[in-house]
Design a protein around this motif. Structure first.
Motif, short mmCIF file in Angstrom:
data_model
loop_
_atom_site.label_atom_id
_atom_site.label_comp_id
_atom_site.label_asym_id
_atom_site.label_seq_id
_atom_site.Cartn_x
_atom_site.Cartn_y
_atom_site.Cartn_z
N UNK A 34 0.85 -1.18 0.03
CA UNK A 34 -0.02 -0.02 0.05
C UNK A 34 0.88 1.23 0.05
N UNK A 35 0.68 2.47 -0.68
CA UNK A 35 1.30 3.54 -0.68
C UNK A 35 0.83 4.17 0.58
N UNK A 36 2.29 4.86 1.11
CA UNK A 36 2.12 5.41 2.54
C UNK A 36 2.82 6.94 2.24
N UNK A 37 2.51 7.79 2.90
CA UNK A 37 3.09 9.35 3.20
C UNK A 37 3.91 9.37 4.28
N UNK A 38 4.71 10.39 4.31
CA UNK A 38 5.66 10.90 5.13
C UNK A 38 4.83 11.09 6.54
N UNK A 39 5.45 10.44 7.49
CA UNK A 39 4.65 10.72 8.73
C UNK A 39 3.67 9.87 9.10
N UNK A 40 2.99 9.18 8.14
CA UNK A 40 1.94 8.02 8.30
C UNK A 40 2.34 7.08 9.39
N UNK A 41 1.38 6.41 10.26
CA UNK A 41 1.58 5.79 11.06
C UNK A 41 1.56 4.38 10.24
N UNK A 42 2.60 3.43 10.81
CA UNK A 42 2.69 2.13 9.95
C UNK A 42 1.98 1.16 11.00
N UNK A 43 2.75 1.14 12.20
CA UNK A 43 2.45 0.33 13.17
C UNK A 43 2.49 0.53 14.57
N UNK A 44 2.30 -0.04 15.66
CA UNK A 44 2.47 0.32 17.10
C UNK A 44 3.44 -0.57 17.68
N UNK A 45 4.49 -0.21 18.55
CA UNK A 45 5.28 -0.75 19.20
C UNK A 45 4.91 -0.69 20.58
N UNK A 46 4.71 -1.55 21.50
CA UNK A 46 4.26 -1.12 22.84
C UNK A 46 5.67 -1.56 23.59
#
Length: 157
Positions: A145-157
């Motif tokens: 999928x296309x992503x933009x600069x600063x777009x959240x990709x995933x969450x690491x807790x």
């Protein structure tokens, strides 16, 4: 001054110009004793790519609730301090090759520096490392999928 002009090594200048051309450099400078030669060139700029916006699709009644859910989830992830954001614009890939096992999965534990996904930008595959160790709680992008600069990709807790 005429003596200095006749003492310039034209073969050296040609060699420097060829080095610029062969290596795609824009400038080179050589200094020997009291002689200093600088050769530079300008590279014609490539035409800017033309982007066309897709034609607006007719909104189906069933599409509205899905869009509302996606829009509600995006701000929550963007405000999450544990979200890993895209360092560049490109296409995100969750596995090293089509059909291969993904780099990460929800629930997996990652170490700082471990590759978590790839972003292809300008036909270059950029491995994106985990910024910290932790557990993957959410993956916010789809494979390819296309992503933009600063777009959240995933969450690491």
């Amino acid at each position: 001054m005429a003596d200095k002009k006749s003492g310039i090594d034209q073969a050296l200048i040609r060699d420097l110009a060829n080095i610029l051309k062969d290596t795609d450099l824009t400038e080179i400078e050589v200094e020997q004793e009291d002689l200093r030669i600088r050769v530079s060139r300008t590279i014609p700029a490539a035409p800017a790519p033309t982007y066309y916006a897709p034609a607006p699709a007719a909104a189906a009644p069933a599409a509205a609730p899905v869009a509302a859910v996606a829009e509600a989830a995006a701000p929550a992830a963007r405000n999450n301090k544990n979200a890993v954001t895209a360092p560049m614009v490109g296409t995100a890939y969750l596995s090293p090759a089509p059909g291969a096992r993904p780099f990460i999965e929800v629930g997996a534990t990652v170490k700082e520096g471990q590759t978590i996904l790839i972003i292809e930008a300008m036909k270059t595959m950029n491995q994106i490392p985990a910024p910290r160790s932790g557990k993957i709680t959410e993956i916010l992008v789809q494979d390819a999928s296309p992503v933009e600069y600063g777009e959240p990709l995933l969450v690491i807790e």
